[in-house]
Every structure is written in C-alpha cells, then in structure tokens.
Enzyme design. Structure first.
Site, short mmCIF file in Angstrom:
data_model
loop_
_atom_site.label_atom_id
_atom_site.label_comp_id
_atom_site.label_asym_id
_atom_site.label_seq_id
_atom_site.Cartn_x
_atom_site.Cartn_y
_atom_site.Cartn_z
N ASN A 1 -8.95 7.43 10.48
CA ASN A 1 -8.61 8.83 10.18
C ASN A 1 -9.44 9.30 8.99
OD1 ASN A 1 -7.27 11.06 11.04
ND2 ASN A 1 -5.54 10.72 9.66
N GLY A 2 -9.61 8.40 7.99
CA GLY A 2 -10.64 8.59 6.97
C GLY A 2 -11.85 7.79 7.43
N HIS B 1 -16.82 2.36 8.65
CA HIS B 1 -15.36 2.32 8.76
C HIS B 1 -14.92 3.67 9.30
CE1 HIS B 1 -11.20 1.21 7.46
NE2 HIS B 1 -11.10 2.52 7.57
N ARG C 1 -8.57 9.58 20.08
CA ARG C 1 -8.17 9.21 21.45
C ARG C 1 -7.79 10.46 22.23
NH1 ARG C 1 -4.09 4.37 21.66
NH2 ARG C 1 -3.87 5.32 19.63
N ASN D 1 0.87 -1.19 0.00
CA ASN D 1 0.00 0.00 0.00
C ASN D 1 0.90 1.23 0.00
OD1 ASN D 1 -1.83 2.02 0.47
ND2 ASN D 1 -2.65 1.16 2.37
N GLU E 1 -7.68 -5.11 5.98
CA GLU E 1 -7.63 -4.86 4.54
C GLU E 1 -6.53 -5.68 3.87
OE1 GLU E 1 -8.72 -0.45 3.66
OE2 GLU E 1 -8.17 -0.57 5.77
N ILE F 1 -11.23 4.04 15.18
CA ILE F 1 -12.22 4.60 16.12
C ILE F 1 -13.32 3.57 16.38
CG2 ILE F 1 -13.93 6.43 16.45
CD1 ILE F 1 -12.13 8.23 14.64
N GLU G 1 -13.28 0.38 16.22
CA GLU G 1 -12.84 -0.79 16.97
C GLU G 1 -12.47 -0.45 18.41
OE1 GLU G 1 -9.69 -2.72 14.71
OE2 GLU G 1 -10.85 -2.46 12.87
N ASN G 2 -12.05 0.79 18.64
CA ASN G 2 -11.47 1.12 19.95
C ASN G 2 -12.27 2.09 20.81
OD1 ASN G 2 -8.86 -0.33 19.81
ND2 ASN G 2 -8.62 0.95 17.99
N ARG H 1 -10.52 15.81 7.38
CA ARG H 1 -11.40 16.14 6.25
C ARG H 1 -12.76 16.58 6.78
NH1 ARG H 1 -10.71 10.61 3.27
NH2 ARG H 1 -8.46 10.47 3.45
N ARG I 1 -2.83 -2.16 -3.16
CA ARG I 1 -4.02 -1.35 -2.91
C ARG I 1 -3.98 -0.17 -3.87
NH1 ARG I 1 -5.26 3.09 1.46
NH2 ARG I 1 -7.46 3.32 1.05
N HIS J 1 -12.89 2.87 0.55
CA HIS J 1 -12.79 1.90 1.67
C HIS J 1 -13.50 0.59 1.33
CE1 HIS J 1 -12.54 5.49 4.70
NE2 HIS J 1 -11.32 5.07 4.41
P1 AMP Z 1 -7.07 4.28 11.62
O1 AMP Z 1 -6.97 5.33 10.55
O2 AMP Z 1 -8.04 3.18 11.28
O3 AMP Z 1 -5.74 3.75 12.10
O4 AMP Z 1 -7.72 4.99 12.90
C1 AMP Z 1 -7.10 6.09 13.53
C2 AMP Z 1 -8.07 6.69 14.52
O5 AMP Z 1 -8.41 5.72 15.53
C3 AMP Z 1 -7.48 7.88 15.29
O6 AMP Z 1 -8.42 8.93 15.38
C4 AMP Z 1 -7.22 7.30 16.66
O7 AMP Z 1 -7.25 8.26 17.67
C5 AMP Z 1 -8.38 6.35 16.78
N1 AMP Z 1 -8.15 5.43 17.90
C6 AMP Z 1 -7.23 4.45 18.01
N2 AMP Z 1 -7.27 3.90 19.25
C7 AMP Z 1 -8.26 4.55 19.94
C8 AMP Z 1 -8.81 4.44 21.25
N3 AMP Z 1 -8.35 3.56 22.13
N4 AMP Z 1 -9.81 5.29 21.59
C9 AMP Z 1 -10.29 6.20 20.72
N5 AMP Z 1 -9.81 6.34 19.46
C10 AMP Z 1 -8.81 5.53 19.07
#
Ligand code: AMP
Length: 395
Positions: free
Chosen positions: A205-206, A202, A279, A7, A379, A326, A328-329, A235, A85, A174
């Site tokens: 960040n995006g 999904h 986070r 990627n 992915e 976001i 997942e977490n 964005r 990708r 996505h």
């Molecule tokens: P990604 O682009 O899928 O890697 O997701 C990045 C986003 O996931 C960022 O905004 C991170 O702050 C958020 N993220 C990762 N871990 C956590 C968490 N434990 N709590 C809240 N947001 C999280």
C-alpha cells in the site's frame, strides 16, 4: 529466546512472537480501531483465530490481551525482548537502539519529521514497557538502513539552512524490508550480498524502491517523508512542488488539506476514482474500467522509470527484487514492469512469473536475462533478528 515484535499505528497494534531464525510463530495478532467502541484484538495462535472485543481499549488494554495470551501458552517467561518498529529515526539512528529514556527522547525529537507515525510508535513503546517491564525493548527504525546513502543522494536542492536547521533531506523508509529482501535475494542467487548491486522494489500500500550496493542502501525513492517517489495506494508519490500553492489557490484548500489529499486521496485511488487496492484495480481493468487501467499503467510506468534511475546510483546492476503485497502477488505488474525495463537487459520467463504467487518466491526471468526475483518480505523476522542481535551484544 522469543522476541515479541510490535508495530503500532495510530489506532492499531500488530504483534508477533518469534525467534530470529526459526519459522514458527506461536502467537500473532492485530488490534484495530483502538480508542473507539469498536476496538478489538484478532489473535492467531497455533492455527486458531479468535477475536477479542475491547470496547474503548487502547494500547495498554491491547497489551493486556497479549500478556494473557502469552500466559495461556505458558510463554510469558520465555519473552526475552520486545522489538518495536519505529518509522522515523532522522539522522540520529543508523542502527537499532536499546530503548533507554535517552533513546526514547531522541525518538520524540523525530516527531516533527513523522507527525503521523512516530507519536503512535512512542505511545506503543510506553505501553509495552509498562506491560513488559522486565525485558529489554529495542527500536528498529524504518529509516536506519538508508543512513548509508551518500550526500549526493540525500540532499535536496533547497536553501542550505533548511537542511542545517530543520533536517530537510531525504531519509528513505521501508529499510527493514529492503535490507531483508536484499539478503534473501543474495541467498537465492547463491552469491555473496557484498558483491551484489540490487534494486529492491517494496510494493505494498506504501511503495518504495531502493538501490542496494553490496548490502548497503545507496538511494531510496522515498524522501523527507514517505510521500515522495512511486505512485502508492493513496499517496501521490512525486508531484511538482509548485502544485501545492497552485491547487491551494485554485481549489481554496489549506496547506494541511493539500497534504492530506496527497497522502490519503491520491495514488491508485486518486487516479482510478475507484480503489487503492491493486487486486481490485486489476479485476476492474479486466472488465474495461478506464480509470483502473490508467492507474495500473501509471503505477507501472513510474515504477520502471524509478528502477532505471536507481541503476545510476549503483553503477552496475545485478538484479531486481519484487516484494510487498503487490510485488509478491501481482504477476501482471511484474510482467508489465519488466517489459518496460527490457533496455536494461530483463527478459521475463512468463511461466516462472505466473508460478511466483502466493508465497512462492523465485527468479522470474530467463537464464540469459539479468535476474529479477520475487522475494517474500518478512519485516517481523528482520526486527526479531536485529533485536536479538542487539540484546545479545549489549547484555
Ligand atoms: P501490503 O501493504 O504489502 O499488504 O500490500 C497491499 C497491496 O497488495 C494491495 O494493493 C493489494 O491489492 C495488493 N495485493 C495483494 N494480493 C494481490 C494479488 N493477488 N494481486 C494483486 N495485488 C495484490
């Protein structure tokens, strides 16, 4: 057969070596700041992490490191295909494609649709083909899954000639992630994917939401570009199309500057004035930072509104899937979103929601609720799977 999944971003190269259906990843890594003096490659192999400095190096040098690492692991000869990708396939690709010179030309033809992404993907493909000349290379498109969207979902209400002559329509992105998590959700719910109408969110960040009807995309919140739809890290997501002209005049900006600000200085970052990182924003909101609190609230409100809108695309809603960093977490984002979606029949199981963090997916609603699930996206695995399937069919 091992597949090398690649990627490429404008100055980065993410790679992973995997087989479609086994969990082990003997080699993975991320090259960053390529083309600068600070370029380096982080390599993860068998539980060990090393960083290789690569001053001034680009994609060819980064692939040189990948080749050396494969050689050291005695796996170079086992690589049977490379899966790439590719962000934008326009309406030319509704499935992965073997990267022949003609297909690469078609990817080039899509550059105007994704001027930030496709050129990097193409440069990465060329460097990978030079490094791995003896195996098939496959392009897996972010847009392909959404080619099943009906015309009513993909057309904009703009002059028809813009669509006919310039391809102005909604494409969605996505796709690899939405397709993967829909399949996983069906497995977790123990129901055939063909019988399920899901909304998949999904949220990384995006961020985008997809209506998945029987395993096929029926609508996406992203459009011509990945800027449309939800509030994202930097964005804006949806804004009034009249904004561009207004702010250009009022703030003395060029159209290019407006577009850059909507892509890079907006979203959670713009709203909070603090960060694009959920986070960090949750922590700051907890300490009483007003901008951070507002950013999270707008993110959740717009997400819930979009999910509800996607129910229209599906006719019948069987479940909602959260994925991405976001999704997942962040138990807080999931909980606030489901609270707003109570009218659709979602009732949170607070304990299950709190448990579903750090790699632990699962259903997070009560037994009588319409199910909402957390599914960890993968992915890379999906790209490896699609690459291996295409290679097996084509050879
Ligand atoms: P990604 O682009 O899928 O890697 O997701 C990045 C986003 O996931 C960022 O905004 C991170 O702050 C958020 N993220 C990762 N871990 C956590 C968490 N434990 N709590 C809240 N947001 C999280």
């Amino acid at each position: 057969m091992w597949t090398l999944v690649v990627n490429c971003g404008s100055s980065s190269l993410k790679f992973a070596l995997l087989r479609p259906d086994t969990p082990d990843v003997p080699l993975a890594g991320l090259a960053e700041r390529l083309g600068t003096d600070a370029a380096s490659v982080r390599v993860d192999r068998a539980g060990e992490r090393v960083t290789v400095p690569l001053p001034g190096g680009g994609y060819p040098e980064a692939f040189g490191v990948v080749l050396a690492e494969l050689g050291a692991l005695d796996l170079r000869e086992q690589v049977g295909a490379v899966g790439h990708r590719v962000v934008h396939g326009g309406d030319l690709f509704s499935a992965p494609a073997l990267l022949t010179p003609e297909v690469l030309d078609a990817v080039r033809a899509c550059v105007p649709l994704a001027p930030l992404h496709n050129p990097a993907n193409i440069a990465g493909i060329e460097a990978a083909q030079a490094a791995f000349g003896d195996v098939p290379h496959v392009a897996v498109f972010d847009t392909a899954f959404h080619q099943t969207m009906p015309e009513v979902a993909y057309r904009y209400a703009v002059p028809e000639s813009w669509y006919r002559q310039h391809g102005v329509r909604r494409y969605g992105f996505h796709g690899t992630s939405h397709a993967y998590v829909a399949g996983e959700a069906a497995r977790m719910l123990d129901r055939p994917l063909e019988d399920l109408n899901l909304v998949t969110a999904h949220l990384g960040n995006g961020a985008s939401v997809c209506a998945v009807a029987g395993g096929r995309s029926a609508d996406s919140s992203m459009g011509l570009t990945p800027l449309e739809g939800l509030v994202m890290g930097t964005r804006s997501g949806d804004v009034d199309p009249g904004l561009h002209d207004f702010i250009a005049r009022e703030a003395g900006l060029s159209l290019t500057q407006v577009t850059a600000a909507l892509n890079k200085e907006s979203g959670l970052l713009g709203l909070s004035g603090l960060s694009n990182d959920m986070r960090e924003l949750e922590e700051a909101a907890g300490r009483g930072h007003a901008g951070a609190r507002l950013a999270v609230e707008v993110f959740v409100y717009r997400l819930a509104k979009t999910v509800a809108g996607m129910a229209v695309a599906l006719g019948r809603l069987d479940g909602l899937v959260f994925t991405g960093g976001i999704g997942e977490n962040s138990a807080a984002v999931r909980s606030a979103t489901l609270e707003r979606l109570g009218l659709l029949g979602f009732h949170l199981d607070a304990e299950a929601n709190a448990r579903a963090v750090r790699g632990q997916g699962g259903v997070i609603t009560t037994p009588e609720s319409l199910p909402a699930l957390v599914v960890n996206t993968n992915e890379e695995r999906m790209i490896a799977r699609e690459t291996a399937q295409l290679v097996a069919r084509g050879l």
